[in-house]
Design a protein around this motif. Structure first.
Motif, PDB file in Angstrom:
ATOM      1  N   GLY A 172     -84.960  60.169  69.456  1.00 14.82           N
ATOM      2  CA  GLY A 172     -84.587  59.728  67.981  1.00 14.82           C
ATOM      3  C   GLY A 172     -85.402  60.188  66.325  1.00 14.82           C
ATOM      4  O   GLY A 172     -84.346  60.549  65.290  1.00 14.82           O
ATOM      5  N   ARG A 173     -86.475  60.053  66.803  1.00 11.30           N
ATOM      6  CA  ARG A 173     -87.043  60.304  65.432  1.00 11.30           C
ATOM      7  C   ARG A 173     -87.841  61.699  65.444  1.00 11.30           C
ATOM      8  O   ARG A 173     -87.365  62.375  64.243  1.00 11.30           O
ATOM      9  N   GLU A 174     -87.061  62.830  66.130  1.00  5.30           N
ATOM     10  CA  GLU A 174     -87.682  63.662  66.306  1.00  5.30           C
ATOM     11  C   GLU A 174     -86.015  64.096  65.082  1.00  5.30           C
ATOM     12  O   GLU A 174     -86.449  65.437  65.066  1.00  5.30           O
ATOM     13  N   ARG A 175     -84.960  63.869  65.703  1.00  7.14           N
ATOM     14  CA  ARG A 175     -83.790  64.369  64.732  1.00  7.14           C
ATOM     15  C   ARG A 175     -83.854  63.828  64.046  1.00  7.14           C
ATOM     16  O   ARG A 175     -83.008  64.481  63.192  1.00  7.14           O
ATOM     17  N   ALA A 176     -84.363  62.654  63.396  1.00  5.27           N
ATOM     18  CA  ALA A 176     -84.554  61.959  62.382  1.00  5.27           C
ATOM     19  C   ALA A 176     -85.164  62.957  61.175  1.00  5.27           C
ATOM     20  O   ALA A 176     -85.545  62.759  59.694  1.00  5.27           O
ATOM     21  N   GLY A 177     -86.139  63.758  61.637  1.00  2.86           N
ATOM     22  CA  GLY A 177     -87.331  65.182  61.313  1.00  2.86           C
ATOM     23  C   GLY A 177     -88.552  63.564  60.697  1.00  2.86           C
ATOM     24  O   GLY A 177     -89.069  63.953  60.421  1.00  2.86           O
ATOM     25  N   GLN A 178     -89.103  62.781  62.137  1.00  2.00           N
ATOM     26  CA  GLN A 178     -89.729  62.102  61.982  1.00  2.00           C
ATOM     27  C   GLN A 178     -91.120  62.668  63.411  1.00  2.00           C
ATOM     28  O   GLN A 178     -90.486  63.589  64.154  1.00  2.00           O
ATOM     29  N   ALA A 179     -92.550  62.310  63.119  1.00  2.95           N
ATOM     30  CA  ALA A 179     -93.336  62.700  64.230  1.00  2.95           C
ATOM     31  C   ALA A 179     -92.585  61.701  64.972  1.00  2.95           C
ATOM     32  O   ALA A 179     -92.718  60.817  65.201  1.00  2.95           O
ATOM     33  N   GLY A 180     -92.523  62.136  66.535  1.00  3.06           N
ATOM     34  CA  GLY A 180     -92.418  61.370  67.484  1.00  3.06           C
ATOM     35  C   GLY A 180     -93.949  60.855  68.232  1.00  3.06           C
ATOM     36  O   GLY A 180     -95.240  60.628  67.209  1.00  3.06           O
ATOM     37  N   LEU A 181     -93.897  60.394  69.049  1.00  3.88           N
ATOM     38  CA  LEU A 181     -95.375  59.531  69.754  1.00  3.88           C
ATOM     39  C   LEU A 181     -95.884  60.302  70.034  1.00  3.88           C
ATOM     40  O   LEU A 181     -96.036  61.591  70.988  1.00  3.88           O
ATOM     41  N   PRO A 182     -97.480  59.801  69.548  1.00  4.33           N
ATOM     42  CA  PRO A 182     -98.927  60.796  70.656  1.00  4.33           C
ATOM     43  C   PRO A 182     -98.490  61.067  72.013  1.00  4.33           C
ATOM     44  O   PRO A 182     -97.431  60.308  72.885  1.00  4.33           O
ATOM     45  N   ASP A 183     -98.415  61.872  72.756  1.00  7.31           N
ATOM     46  CA  ASP A 183     -98.793  62.273  73.989  1.00  7.31           C
ATOM     47  C   ASP A 183     -99.588  60.800  74.266  1.00  7.31           C
ATOM     48  O   ASP A 183     -98.831  60.075  76.119  1.00  7.31           O
ATOM     49  N   GLU A 184    -100.512  59.748  74.389  1.00  7.26           N
ATOM     50  CA  GLU A 184    -100.364  59.016  74.685  1.00  7.26           C
ATOM     51  C   GLU A 184     -99.697  58.034  74.301  1.00  7.26           C
ATOM     52  O   GLU A 184     -99.927  56.577  76.005  1.00  7.26           O
ATOM     53  N   GLY A 185     -98.547  57.637  74.094  1.00 11.54           N
ATOM     54  CA  GLY A 185     -97.441  56.618  74.529  1.00 11.54           C
ATOM     55  C   GLY A 185     -97.389  55.783  73.364  1.00 11.54           C
ATOM     56  O   GLY A 185     -98.764  55.776  72.718  1.00 11.54           O
ATOM     57  N   PHE A 186     -96.687  54.696  73.577  1.00  8.34           N
ATOM     58  CA  PHE A 186     -96.079  53.438  72.506  1.00  8.34           C
ATOM     59  C   PHE A 186     -97.229  52.574  72.549  1.00  8.34           C
ATOM     60  O   PHE A 186     -97.743  52.265  71.745  1.00  8.34           O
ATOM     61  N   ILE A 187     -98.403  52.005  73.704  1.00  5.48           N
ATOM     62  CA  ILE A 187     -99.202  51.278  73.564  1.00  5.48           C
ATOM     63  C   ILE A 187    -100.239  51.834  72.456  1.00  5.48           C
ATOM     64  O   ILE A 187    -101.022  51.073  71.217  1.00  5.48           O
ATOM     65  N   GLU A 188    -100.724  53.064  72.765  1.00  7.67           N
ATOM     66  CA  GLU A 188    -101.567  53.503  72.097  1.00  7.67           C
ATOM     67  C   GLU A 188    -101.657  53.886  70.829  1.00  7.67           C
ATOM     68  O   GLU A 188    -102.362  53.784  69.648  1.00  7.67           O
ATOM     69  N   HIS A 189    -100.160  54.600  70.258  1.00  6.05           N
ATOM     70  CA  HIS A 189    -100.153  54.527  69.018  1.00  6.05           C
ATOM     71  C   HIS A 189    -100.345  53.441  67.926  1.00  6.05           C
ATOM     72  O   HIS A 189     -99.986  52.934  67.358  1.00  6.05           O
ATOM     73  N   TYR A 190     -99.026  52.217  68.844  1.00 11.59           N
ATOM     74  CA  TYR A 190     -98.443  51.000  68.275  1.00 11.59           C
ATOM     75  C   TYR A 190     -99.801  49.551  68.562  1.00 11.59           C
ATOM     76  O   TYR A 190     -99.109  48.750  67.110  1.00 11.59           O
ATOM     77  N   LEU A 191    -100.425  49.324  69.121  1.00 15.89           N
ATOM     78  CA  LEU A 191    -101.200  48.232  69.086  1.00 15.89           C
ATOM     79  C   LEU A 191    -102.297  48.969  69.858  1.00 15.89           C
ATOM     80  O   LEU A 191    -103.673  47.896  68.906  1.00 15.89           O
ATOM     81  N   THR A 192    -103.100  49.928  70.653  1.00 14.69           N
ATOM     82  CA  THR A 192    -104.506  50.062  70.388  1.00 14.69           C
ATOM     83  C   THR A 192    -105.103  50.815  69.570  1.00 14.69           C
ATOM     84  O   THR A 192    -104.457  51.211  68.799  1.00 14.69           O
TER      85      THR A 192
END
Length: 128
Positions: A64-84
């Motif tokens: 969804g993010r890539e189709r909206a022209g945004q960057a997707g999550l990094p390879d590490e994933g959701f937890i690494e991106h939003y929490l850690t």
């Protein structure tokens, strides 16, 4: 706009999934049948953590993010991106995982105690 909403919705579902994994077992204290869906969810989360299974929500959010022209999550994933590094320091990832495991264990132990007490109250031979 629709793809952005899809990406944001997947992100919110991710957070809801994590809250449910962490606290959902406590629902079984009131509703014992809630233990089984929580067990399945917790085992799936364990598979994601230990085995490295891909979470379909990560794929959906990236798509969804890539189709909206945004960057997707990094390879590490959701937890690494939003929490850690945001909710807890990077060096405490294992501590956070252990606290989630402790919450699940305590909720299940409490649910089993509630079930046992309920069974003892309803058992005819205990009504003498």
């Amino acid at each position: 706009m629709g793809y952005q909403v899809l990406g944001e919705t997947a992100m919110l579902l991710h957070f809801a999934f994590l809250v449910y994994v962490t606290l959902g077992g406590f629902l079984a204290w009131r509703w014992p049948r809630a233990l089984w869906p929580h067990a399945a969810t917790a085992l799936y989360a364990l598979g994601i953590t230990l085995i490295g299974w891909q979470c379909p929500l990560t794929h959906l959010e990236n798509w969804g993010r890539e189709r909206a022209g945004q960057a997707g999550l990094p390879d590490e994933g959701f937890i690494e991106h939003y929490l850690t590094g945001v909710i807890y320091p990077t060096e405490h990832l294992l501590t956070a995982q252990l606290l989630v495991a402790l919450s699940v264990t305590l909720s299940w132990a409490g649910a089993l105690l509630h079930l046992r007490r309920r069974h003892q109250r309803n058992c005819p031979e205990n009504r003498a």
